[in-house]
Design a protein around this motif. Structure first.
Motif, mmCIF file in Angstrom:
data_model
loop_
_atom_site.group_PDB
_atom_site.id
_atom_site.type_symbol
_atom_site.label_atom_id
_atom_site.label_comp_id
_atom_site.label_asym_id
_atom_site.label_seq_id
_atom_site.Cartn_x
_atom_site.Cartn_y
_atom_site.Cartn_z
ATOM 1 N N LYS A 113 31.703 72.940 56.793
ATOM 2 C CA LYS A 113 30.468 72.512 56.108
ATOM 3 C C LYS A 113 30.015 73.572 55.110
ATOM 4 O O LYS A 113 29.573 73.257 53.998
ATOM 5 C CB LYS A 113 29.350 72.252 57.137
ATOM 6 N N ALA A 114 30.140 74.831 55.501
ATOM 7 C CA ALA A 114 29.748 75.911 54.592
ATOM 8 C C ALA A 114 30.675 75.926 53.365
ATOM 9 O O ALA A 114 30.223 76.164 52.235
ATOM 10 C CB ALA A 114 29.782 77.251 55.323
ATOM 11 N N GLU A 115 31.960 75.622 53.605
ATOM 12 C CA GLU A 115 32.929 75.551 52.486
ATOM 13 C C GLU A 115 32.472 74.548 51.436
ATOM 14 O O GLU A 115 32.655 74.750 50.244
ATOM 15 C CB GLU A 115 34.320 75.117 52.982
ATOM 16 N N GLN A 116 31.898 73.429 51.914
ATOM 17 C CA GLN A 116 31.456 72.391 50.961
ATOM 18 C C GLN A 116 30.387 72.947 50.030
ATOM 19 O O GLN A 116 30.311 72.572 48.862
ATOM 20 C CB GLN A 116 30.898 71.194 51.714
ATOM 21 N N LEU A 117 29.559 73.849 50.556
ATOM 22 C CA LEU A 117 28.513 74.428 49.698
ATOM 23 C C LEU A 117 29.084 75.452 48.721
ATOM 24 O O LEU A 117 28.586 75.596 47.604
ATOM 25 C CB LEU A 117 27.388 75.003 50.538
ATOM 26 N N VAL A 118 30.147 76.143 49.148
ATOM 27 C CA VAL A 118 30.821 77.046 48.205
ATOM 28 C C VAL A 118 31.290 76.203 47.012
ATOM 29 O O VAL A 118 31.105 76.567 45.845
ATOM 30 C CB VAL A 118 32.041 77.745 48.869
#
Ligand code: FPP
Ligand code: MG
Length: 323
Positions: A283-288
């Motif tokens: 999920k954090a990757e999606q924000l990157v």
């Protein structure tokens, strides 16, 4: 693409930056001299000077003021990391002992202050008058981010907004300033200057989220170890997403673990694995991706050039990084 290839189109300008950067420090007596030489020879990724120079070339010309501000921001950044390693009690950076580890906290604090003083000395008050408000804003916002980060680690009501506020101050602000200054000192038109700042801020957000993800990388090639944020009670994005998957009882357990002063290494490793399994990193990757896409969109408003392309490559390189 690697950073070295990306900076190839500004290699001459980067050499000039390097020359000025090493000339900016001449004090070589005693502990201060040793610690200065140590920290300045560490050569991090030097992303901020690269951003300033590439942005100046993408919008206009590299000027004396561009070089000066590249030196100032790199010194300011170095000062903030020396202080940060004291606050975070970090033992290693770039795979080498931190200044605080090698010489103790007192020397590290004073070295950071000395570097900060050096920045003030380099500013040419008349020629750089327009940039003064930017320098003073960064000098306020970096510590603000750090203090907010500490406040959040003591609260129960952690929110995504508070996390974004922290990383906006502690990282995106300096990235935005680097790009703003690059464009401004190249004498670009105002439209380009604000696009440049927007690009830098979004890249800074993506960069810090990537950094926070890397803290969960147990393969150990980040040069800083893993789990530092957990040892230091930092509530970062992967942790916030992990919290969302937990019941209120489990959340309480997590908070009481995070807030322990002394944590056993195997418990930290078990906790890191718990976060890895929860899907929080994805999920954090999606924000990157979200922030790096925004940065790349901003670039489209600048004139087409090899420098603009290099800025796009820099986004890809930084968000894919493992160190
Ligand atoms: C690294 O964060 C730290 C920062 C981005 C900023 C630190 C700023 C200060 C300590 C304020 C000092 C201010 C001045 C003006 C000298 P991190 O700990 O998340 O990243 P890391 O993993 O690289 O340590
Ligand atoms: Mg740190």
């Amino acid at each position: 693409m690697r950073l070295q290839q990306i900076s190839g189109c500004v290699s001459r300008e980067f050499e000039e930056f390097d020359r000025l950067y090493s000339r900016s420090v001449s004090f070589d007596k005693g502990t201060l001299g040793q610690a200065l030489r140590y920290v300045l020879s560490q050569h991090g990724k030097r992303i901020r000077p690269l951003l300033i120079i590439l942005m100046a070339k993408a919008c206009g010309q590299v000027t004396d003021s561009t070089y000066r501000s590249a030196v100032i921001l790199e010194l300011l950044h170095t000062a903030s990391l020396v202080h940060d390693d004291v606050l975070d009690k970090s033992d290693t950076r770039h795979n080498r002992p931190t200044v605080s580890r090698k010489w103790g906290n007192n020397t590290a604090v004073l070295l950071g202050d000395y570097l900060y003083g050096l920045c003030l000395q380099i500013i040419e008050t008349r020629e750089d008058f327009e940039l003064m408000s930017i320098y003073s804003r960064i000098a306020r916002e970096l510590p603000m981010g750090e203090i907010l980060q500490k406040d959040i680690s003591e609260r129960q009501d952690v929110s995504l907004d508070s996390y974004y506020e922290v990383i906006r101050y502690k990282t995106a602000s300096l990235f935005g300033a680097a790009c703003y200054i690059g464009a401004k000192t190249s004498r670009a038109k105002d439209d380009y200057v604000s696009v440049a700042e927007d690009f830098g801020r979004n890249l800074g957000m993506a960069f810090q989220i990537r950094d926070d993800i890397l803290d969960f990388d147990t393969r150990g090639d980040s040069g800083k170890g893993f789990g530092n944020d957990i040892y230091e009670k930092k509530i970062t994005l992967p942790l916030i997403f992990h919290l969302e998957t937990l019941s209120s009882v489990e959340r309480k357990r997590l908070f009481s673990f995070i807030r322990q002063d002394e944590k056993e290494n195997d418990k930290v490793l078990a906790f890191v694995n718990e976060v890895l399994l929860s899907g929080a990193l994805e999920k954090a990757e999606q924000l990157v991706e979200y922030y790096s896409d925004k940065a790349k969109m901003a670039l489209l408003s600048l004139p087409e050039s090899e420098y603009r392309n290099s800025l796009g490559d820099l986004v890809d390189c930084l968000v894919a990084r493992r160190v």
